[in-house]
Design a protein around this motif. Structure first.
Motif, PDB file in Angstrom:
ATOM      1  N   SER A  24     -20.845  44.947  -5.250  1.00  0.00           N
ATOM      2  CA  SER A  24     -20.719  44.734  -6.361  1.00  0.00           C
ATOM      3  C   SER A  24     -20.915  45.942  -7.145  1.00  0.00           C
ATOM      4  N   VAL A  25     -20.512  46.081  -8.488  1.00  0.00           N
ATOM      5  CA  VAL A  25     -20.673  47.206  -9.570  1.00  0.00           C
ATOM      6  C   VAL A  25     -22.046  47.420  -9.675  1.00  0.00           C
ATOM      7  N   ASN A  26     -22.443  48.710  -9.920  1.00  0.00           N
ATOM      8  CA  ASN A  26     -23.918  48.866 -10.097  1.00  0.00           C
ATOM      9  C   ASN A  26     -24.413  48.152 -11.581  1.00  0.00           C
ATOM     10  N   VAL A  46      -9.618  37.783 -17.834  1.00  0.00           N
ATOM     11  CA  VAL A  46      -8.950  37.412 -16.529  1.00  0.00           C
ATOM     12  C   VAL A  46      -9.501  38.760 -15.549  1.00  0.00           C
ATOM     13  N   GLU A  47     -10.226  38.371 -14.384  1.00  0.00           N
ATOM     14  CA  GLU A  47     -10.968  39.361 -13.419  1.00  0.00           C
ATOM     15  C   GLU A  47     -10.095  39.183 -12.038  1.00  0.00           C
ATOM     16  N   ILE A  48      -9.862  40.210 -11.660  1.00  0.00           N
ATOM     17  CA  ILE A  48      -9.364  40.244 -10.122  1.00  0.00           C
ATOM     18  C   ILE A  48     -10.285  41.083  -9.311  1.00  0.00           C
ATOM     19  N   GLY A  49     -10.782  40.300  -8.360  1.00  0.00           N
ATOM     20  CA  GLY A  49     -11.838  40.893  -7.520  1.00  0.00           C
ATOM     21  C   GLY A  49     -13.122  40.292  -8.146  1.00  0.00           C
ATOM     22  N   CYS A  50     -13.827  39.356  -7.690  1.00  0.00           N
ATOM     23  CA  CYS A  50     -15.164  39.092  -8.084  1.00  0.00           C
ATOM     24  C   CYS A  50     -16.189  39.314  -7.144  1.00  0.00           C
ATOM     25  N   PHE A  51     -15.893  39.217  -5.644  1.00  0.00           N
ATOM     26  CA  PHE A  51     -16.704  39.386  -4.775  1.00  0.00           C
ATOM     27  C   PHE A  51     -17.718  38.205  -4.937  1.00  0.00           C
ATOM     28  N   ILE A  52     -19.088  38.271  -5.247  1.00  0.00           N
ATOM     29  CA  ILE A  52     -19.879  37.246  -5.274  1.00  0.00           C
ATOM     30  C   ILE A  52     -20.077  36.778  -6.836  1.00  0.00           C
ATOM     31  N   PHE A  54     -21.121  39.202  -9.383  1.00  0.00           N
ATOM     32  CA  PHE A  54     -21.799  39.910 -10.270  1.00  0.00           C
ATOM     33  C   PHE A  54     -21.215  40.315 -11.699  1.00  0.00           C
ATOM     34  N   SER A  55     -20.178  41.088 -11.563  1.00  0.00           N
ATOM     35  CA  SER A  55     -19.416  41.556 -12.526  1.00  0.00           C
ATOM     36  C   SER A  55     -19.157  40.339 -13.530  1.00  0.00           C
ATOM     37  N   THR A  56     -18.697  39.139 -12.826  1.00  0.00           N
ATOM     38  CA  THR A  56     -18.276  38.010 -13.525  1.00  0.00           C
ATOM     39  C   THR A  56     -19.046  37.184 -14.484  1.00  0.00           C
ATOM     40  N   ALA A  76      -9.826  36.982  -2.979  1.00  0.00           N
ATOM     41  CA  ALA A  76      -9.180  36.371  -1.815  1.00  0.00           C
ATOM     42  C   ALA A  76     -10.592  35.707  -0.997  1.00  0.00           C
ATOM     43  N   PHE A  77     -11.795  36.000  -1.285  1.00  0.00           N
ATOM     44  CA  PHE A  77     -12.960  35.354  -0.693  1.00  0.00           C
ATOM     45  C   PHE A  77     -12.844  35.057   0.770  1.00  0.00           C
ATOM     46  N   ASP A  78     -12.298  36.356   1.497  1.00  0.00           N
ATOM     47  CA  ASP A  78     -11.926  35.907   2.673  1.00  0.00           C
ATOM     48  C   ASP A  78     -13.084  36.478   3.795  1.00  0.00           C
ATOM     49  N   GLY A 112      -7.501  33.378  -3.438  1.00  0.00           N
ATOM     50  CA  GLY A 112      -6.266  33.658  -3.168  1.00  0.00           C
ATOM     51  C   GLY A 112      -5.964  35.141  -3.352  1.00  0.00           C
ATOM     52  N   TYR A 113      -4.940  35.543  -3.130  1.00  0.00           N
ATOM     53  CA  TYR A 113      -4.550  36.876  -3.063  1.00  0.00           C
ATOM     54  C   TYR A 113      -3.984  36.889  -4.586  1.00  0.00           C
ATOM     55  N   SER A 114      -4.220  38.047  -5.412  1.00  0.00           N
ATOM     56  CA  SER A 114      -3.990  37.902  -6.816  1.00  0.00           C
ATOM     57  C   SER A 114      -2.467  37.750  -7.073  1.00  0.00           C
ATOM     58  N   THR A 115      -1.730  38.645  -6.638  1.00  0.00           N
ATOM     59  CA  THR A 115      -0.271  38.612  -6.992  1.00  0.00           C
ATOM     60  C   THR A 115       0.209  37.270  -6.505  1.00  0.00           C
ATOM     61  N   ILE A 134      -9.372  44.865 -13.477  1.00  0.00           N
ATOM     62  CA  ILE A 134      -8.730  44.995 -12.159  1.00  0.00           C
ATOM     63  C   ILE A 134      -9.793  45.759 -11.070  1.00  0.00           C
ATOM     64  N   ASP A 135     -10.307  45.067 -10.171  1.00  0.00           N
ATOM     65  CA  ASP A 135     -11.287  45.348  -9.144  1.00  0.00           C
ATOM     66  C   ASP A 135     -11.097  44.774  -7.857  1.00  0.00           C
ATOM     67  N   GLY A 136      -9.953  44.690  -7.689  1.00  0.00           N
ATOM     68  CA  GLY A 136      -9.604  43.980  -6.194  1.00  0.00           C
ATOM     69  C   GLY A 136      -9.096  44.582  -5.241  1.00  0.00           C
ATOM     70  N   ASP A 137      -7.736  44.598  -4.951  1.00  0.00           N
ATOM     71  CA  ASP A 137      -7.291  45.557  -3.561  1.00  0.00           C
ATOM     72  C   ASP A 137      -7.001  46.914  -4.206  1.00  0.00           C
ATOM     73  N   HIS A 138      -7.639  47.936  -3.901  1.00  0.00           N
ATOM     74  CA  HIS A 138      -7.961  49.201  -4.349  1.00  0.00           C
ATOM     75  C   HIS A 138      -6.567  50.209  -3.814  1.00  0.00           C
ATOM     76  N   SER A 139      -5.946  49.637  -2.899  1.00  0.00           N
ATOM     77  CA  SER A 139      -4.825  50.708  -2.298  1.00  0.00           C
ATOM     78  C   SER A 139      -3.738  50.830  -3.306  1.00  0.00           C
TER      79      SER A 139
HETATM   80  C1  LIG Z   1     -15.268  45.462  -4.962  1.00  0.00           C
HETATM   81  S1  LIG Z   1     -14.941  44.078  -4.869  1.00  0.00           S
HETATM   82  C2  LIG Z   1     -15.428  43.371  -6.616  1.00  0.00           C
HETATM   83  C3  LIG Z   1     -16.871  43.561  -6.803  1.00  0.00           C
HETATM   84  C4  LIG Z   1     -16.898  42.395  -8.130  1.00  0.00           C
HETATM   85  N1  LIG Z   1     -15.976  43.084  -9.127  1.00  0.00           N
HETATM   86  C5  LIG Z   1     -18.239  43.000  -8.725  1.00  0.00           C
HETATM   87  O1  LIG Z   1     -18.407  44.100  -9.353  1.00  0.00           O
HETATM   88  O2  LIG Z   1     -19.190  42.274  -8.585  1.00  0.00           O
HETATM   89  C6  LIG Z   1     -13.478  43.532  -4.409  1.00  0.00           C
HETATM   90  C7  LIG Z   1     -12.981  42.420  -4.196  1.00  0.00           C
HETATM   91  O3  LIG Z   1     -11.842  42.013  -4.347  1.00  0.00           O
HETATM   92  C8  LIG Z   1     -11.264  40.941  -3.408  1.00  0.00           C
HETATM   93  N2  LIG Z   1      -9.836  41.525  -3.150  1.00  0.00           N
HETATM   94  C9  LIG Z   1      -9.380  42.656  -2.442  1.00  0.00           C
HETATM   95  N3  LIG Z   1      -7.972  42.529  -2.626  1.00  0.00           N
HETATM   96  C10 LIG Z   1      -7.448  41.280  -3.170  1.00  0.00           C
HETATM   97  C11 LIG Z   1      -6.409  40.718  -3.571  1.00  0.00           C
HETATM   98  N4  LIG Z   1      -5.223  41.151  -3.252  1.00  0.00           N
HETATM   99  N5  LIG Z   1      -6.612  39.469  -4.317  1.00  0.00           N
HETATM  100  C12 LIG Z   1      -7.760  39.107  -4.668  1.00  0.00           C
HETATM  101  N6  LIG Z   1      -8.994  39.467  -4.430  1.00  0.00           N
HETATM  102  C13 LIG Z   1      -8.741  40.633  -3.530  1.00  0.00           C
HETATM  103  C14 LIG Z   1     -12.255  41.164  -2.399  1.00  0.00           C
HETATM  104  O4  LIG Z   1     -12.221  39.927  -1.445  1.00  0.00           O
HETATM  105  C15 LIG Z   1     -13.733  41.702  -2.729  1.00  0.00           C
HETATM  106  O5  LIG Z   1     -14.386  40.581  -3.031  1.00  0.00           O
END
Ligand SMILES: C[S@@+](CC[C@H](N)C(=O)[O-])C[C@H]1O[C@@H](n2cnc3c(N)ncnc32)[C@H](O)[C@@H]1O
Length: 335
Positions: A24-26, A46-52, A54-56, A76-78, A112-115, A134-139
């Motif tokens: 999670s972000v600090n 709209v948030e992409i990537g919430c993990f558990i 915390f940012s949300t 993705a919650f995977d 699910g996967y964002s796209t 945007i904080d999901g897939d960082h590639s």
């Molecule tokens: C760094 S964490 C997010 C942290 C969160 N924003 C916070 O600060 O509490 C990245 C999250 O992105 C999700 N993620 C990675 N690729 C994703 C994708 N293509 N679609 C949706 N979620 C994705 C992962 O499952 C992970 O939970």
């Protein structure tokens, strides 16, 4: 209502979970999200990537206090995570706190996967996003995919926040490549205003302000450009040197000496307040080396037994050179 646990307490509970950080972000960054949402007064986040979540929960706190607006958060919650009560499914954790905080009306989690899930939520978000995070897939593919899929639904005047923009610190490069690409093709500043900000962990965020209604589809850099970008990030090709230096790790070599004899003072304590009172001790040469500093003006307190301490010493670790050498002379206590 009075015996209901507050959102601030729930945020603190999530903050304390073993799995919370650094995934999670600090907390400083999360609080910035709360503030920015409170100021922007968004109807739709709209948030992409919430993990558990915390940012949300910080976005939600702003909306709860404003009494309007909602959040759609995609993950993705995977994987399972350690909550201190054993390994749990991430979505279950996020949902647990959503319910505990009574945020069912404000917040929707989408698994699910964002796209991939975009068509599922398209009708709810079309041209309506006030704040996209945007904080999901960082590639590179992941960030370009998220940007291209969701940016055109941000309304003109809306904002986008991108996390993890300094690869040297966070180890991922997608957000950086996207930002450099937007700048290289003048999308910034023609269609988007962008500001980069350092964060406590050094990972950094970018805040983008959408200025035009031009639809964007940012193509992945072609292979040769991608190679140059990669080399640049690896520090192999120092083009745009000023820009690189702004993001590079800079080092401070601080030497503590005796003000009368100019001999080194070992064992001196060097405390930096902006780094949460991080304390270093000078070696036998009187030297303290501090690396990974983001350029900034830093405030130090320097002390050593038998010497008059120096407080509030400001050292400007500027971006124009990678190594800063500073000598601090301490005066002996007179008696
Ligand atoms: C760094 S964490 C997010 C942290 C969160 N924003 C916070 O600060 O509490 C990245 C999250 O992105 C999700 N993620 C990675 N690729 C994703 C994708 N293509 N679609 C949706 N979620 C994705 C992962 O499952 C992970 O939970």
């Amino acid at each position: 209502m009075s015996n209901q646990i507050s959102l601030a307490e729930i945020i603190e509970e999530v903050h304390q979970l073993p799995c919370s950080h650094p995934a999670s972000v600090n907390i400083d960054v999360a609080q910035y999200y709360y503030c920015i949402a409170k100021m922007l007064r968004p109807l739709l986040v709209v948030e992409i990537g919430c993990f558990i979540g915390f940012s949300t929960l910080h976005f939600a706190k702003a909306l709860q206090e404003l009494s309007f607006g909602r959040i759609i958060s995609i993950d993705a919650f995977d994987h399972k995570v350690d909550t201190g009560r054993g390994m749990q499914n991430r979505q279950d954790v996020a949902e647990y706190y959503r319910k505990k905080a009574g945020l069912e009306d404000i917040l929707t989690y989408i698994k699910g996967y964002s796209t991939v899930v975009y068509p599922e939520i398209k009708n709810q978000i079309k041209n309506k996003i006030d704040l996209l995070y945007i904080d999901g897939d960082h590639s590179v593919n992941g960030v370009f995919g998220d940007f291209n899929t969701y940016y055109n639904d941000v309304r003109v005047g809306g904002y986008v926040i991108i996390h993890d923009i300094y690869p040297e610190m966070c180890g991922v490069r997608g957000p950086r490549v996207l930002i450099d690409h937007l700048k290289a093709y003048r999308t910034v500043p023609n269609d988007i205003e962008l500001i980069e900000m350092p964060t406590r962990d050094g990972f950094g965020i970018a805040v983008l302000h959408k200025k035009s209604d031009k639809n964007l589809n940012i193509l992945l850099p072609e292979a040769s450009r991608m190679k140059r970008i990669k080399n640049k990030l690896l520090g192999k090709m120092p083009f745009f040197p000023a820009k690189i230096r702004q993001r590079a790790k800079v080092a401070l070599q601080l030497t503590v000496i005796d003000g009368d004899t100019e001999s080194p003072v070992s064992g001196a304590k060097v405390i930096c307040r902006q780094r949460y009172n991080e304390t270093r001790t000078s070696n036998e040469k009187g030297l303290v080396v501090i690396e990974n500093y983001l350029p900034n003006r830093y405030l130090f307190d320097i002390s050593s037994e038998g010497y008059v301490p120096q407080s509030d010493v400001v050292i400007d670790i500027s971006a124009d050179k990678l190594l800063h050498q500073v000598t601090i002379a301490l005066k002996k206590h007179c008696c």
